[in-house]
Design an enzyme around this catalytic site. Sequence first.
Site, PDB file in Angstrom:
ATOM      1  N   CYS A 385       0.826  -1.206   0.000  1.00 18.76           N
ATOM      2  CA  CYS A 385       0.000   0.000   0.000  1.00 18.76           C
ATOM      3  C   CYS A 385       0.867   1.265   0.000  1.00 18.76           C
ATOM      4  O   CYS A 385       1.394   1.651  -1.032  1.00 18.76           O
ATOM      5  CB  CYS A 385      -0.992  -0.039   1.157  1.00 18.76           C
ATOM      6  SG  CYS A 385      -2.403   1.044   0.865  1.00 18.76           S
ATOM      7  N   HIS A 515      -3.436  -4.954   0.422  1.00 20.85           N
ATOM      8  CA  HIS A 515      -2.890  -5.503   1.670  1.00 20.85           C
ATOM      9  C   HIS A 515      -3.029  -7.028   1.654  1.00 20.85           C
ATOM     10  O   HIS A 515      -3.910  -7.577   2.328  1.00 20.85           O
ATOM     11  CB  HIS A 515      -3.645  -4.947   2.878  1.00 20.85           C
ATOM     12  CG  HIS A 515      -3.382  -3.506   3.148  1.00 20.85           C
ATOM     13  ND1 HIS A 515      -2.272  -3.071   3.819  1.00 20.85           N
ATOM     14  CD2 HIS A 515      -4.082  -2.398   2.822  1.00 20.85           C
ATOM     15  CE1 HIS A 515      -2.310  -1.752   3.913  1.00 20.85           C
ATOM     16  NE2 HIS A 515      -3.393  -1.314   3.313  1.00 20.85           N
ATOM     17  N   GLU A 517      -1.466  -9.125   3.164  1.00 24.29           N
ATOM     18  CA  GLU A 517      -1.242  -9.700   4.504  1.00 24.29           C
ATOM     19  C   GLU A 517      -2.547 -10.115   5.188  1.00 24.29           C
ATOM     20  O   GLU A 517      -2.559 -11.006   6.030  1.00 24.29           O
ATOM     21  CB  GLU A 517      -0.466  -8.720   5.394  1.00 24.29           C
ATOM     22  CG  GLU A 517      -1.179  -7.429   5.784  1.00 24.29           C
ATOM     23  CD  GLU A 517      -0.965  -6.276   4.798  1.00 24.29           C
ATOM     24  OE1 GLU A 517      -0.625  -6.549   3.628  1.00 24.29           O
ATOM     25  OE2 GLU A 517      -1.134  -5.116   5.203  1.00 24.29           O
TER      26      GLU A 517
END
Length: 537
Positions: A385, A515, A517
Amino acid sequence: MRTDSPRFVFIVGGVLSGLGKGVVTASLARLVQDSGYRVTVIKIDPYVNVDAGTMRPTEHGEIFVTEDGGEIDQDFGTYERFLGINLSKDNNITTGKVFLRVIQKERSLEYGGRDVKLIPDVTNEIKQMILEASQDVDVSFVEVGGTTGDIENLIFLYALRDLMREYRATTVMVSYVPFLRNVGELKTKPTQHAVARLREAGLFPDFLVARSERGLDAPRIEKIASTCFIPRENIIDDPDIECVYEVPLIFERQGFAKKVLEKLGLKFKHGLSEEWKRFVEEIKSLDEKVRIALIGKYVTHGSSEHRDVYISVVEAIRHACYHLRLKPEIKQIFSRELEGRNDVASLEEFDGIVVPGGFGEKGVEGKIFSIKYCRENNVPFLGLCFGMQLAVVEYARNVCGLEGANSTEIDPNTPHPVVDILPEQKKLLKKKKYGATMRLGAYPAVLKKGSLVYELYGRKEVVYERHRHRYEVNPKYVEVLESDGLVFSGKSPDGKLMEFLEIPSHTFFLATQAHPEFKSRVLKPHPVFSGFVESCK
Ligand code: GLN
């Protein structure tokens, strides 16, 4: 009393916060899931904010983003990682959300002109929200944030109590048993008081998970059992351990899920999956290290360390490492400390560098410095990001020669706004519409065939990742950046938004506007992180 689903497990906390109630909830839910039941998790956050989107990470930790665009408590990351499922933003119930609904109903005369009261109107609304989020599951876990005795969560406890009149439910209290060094003894008094406070609200814990530094002993178990009126076998010992993924095993050894299911009138069918057990065993025997630096802004707060602000990034790196049989050593570095220094010594010890998401100008030049270091020295780099936006800034300045290039978030007057706010976002900010207005939740990206990212995702043409940002790579600069060797390897389907970038001549230089993650799971590491860690090795 209804005998059908859903059944409920309420998880409440005693003595203090920060005990890892989220991990307890997720671990127990995982055991029930592995036993063969459909589960969900609901988190109650007793703050008046509608969601966590407008909260400072320094105080609140990570803001987790769901597939449907919720900006919510980081515990949802724990639930999703443990359970391997996507949860909705509606599974997060805050005081703000509840009152927003009640007040909207009152304004449209839905209460027919009568007094609107905390009990039963607010409690009914809470119950309704819990039931809506518990559809199509066998067991719904409801974790109440905060600590019993806080006035903020009292109304929620009343609502749970009321739910118990109709539905089968059991209550688990997670409490703390401190070890007093000067007397060399574990102390149960705070727990006794916490249980008493819970009883005042009408809830009787059937189970007590006792968190402690080094585990309970027999006299303490007896003490808690006799003073809190909880059967001895329902006191679950939960000492500090190194890896949270071991908690389900610790619970399984004590038959926790089996006892909980019995309370709910359900049969215990299967134990924890072999895959999970093997995974935990393997983690313990790793010795080949990989050192990764996380260049962030939220590293310390006063005298305390921030362990949680980048938790999903840290866990995603760990998952990838564990599956590649590497022992992760992750160091969080405050980017401001890198600023103004041209020495790279502080970065040289690392096998790879991650620049995670972020906001605002503090420490930005330090992040850009670390990106430049990776690019010039062929060190694996992953930008997430803000990390991707700053990689564009670095490339524009130092490769394309666009002096003073920047994101307009950092320098509104930059001569080269290579990252700029989206026009619709500009309008929202003018009207001070900050809450839940970013580009949020899952969006598709079309991947470029033959690119690094295309290979990592297993040659998928379209992938979905979660977003949370207001700024984007400025389309006006795409051509000049690409003509100087940067490749935008993933774009929105209309081709306007840049979602992934890479440098083909580099070992591993990858960044994304999303993102990823948030989608890494314990038993299913995310391909982008796996690729990154593999190249670090
Ligand atoms: N601050 C940047 C934006 O709003 C990046 C946000 C992020 O990293 N999540 O676009």
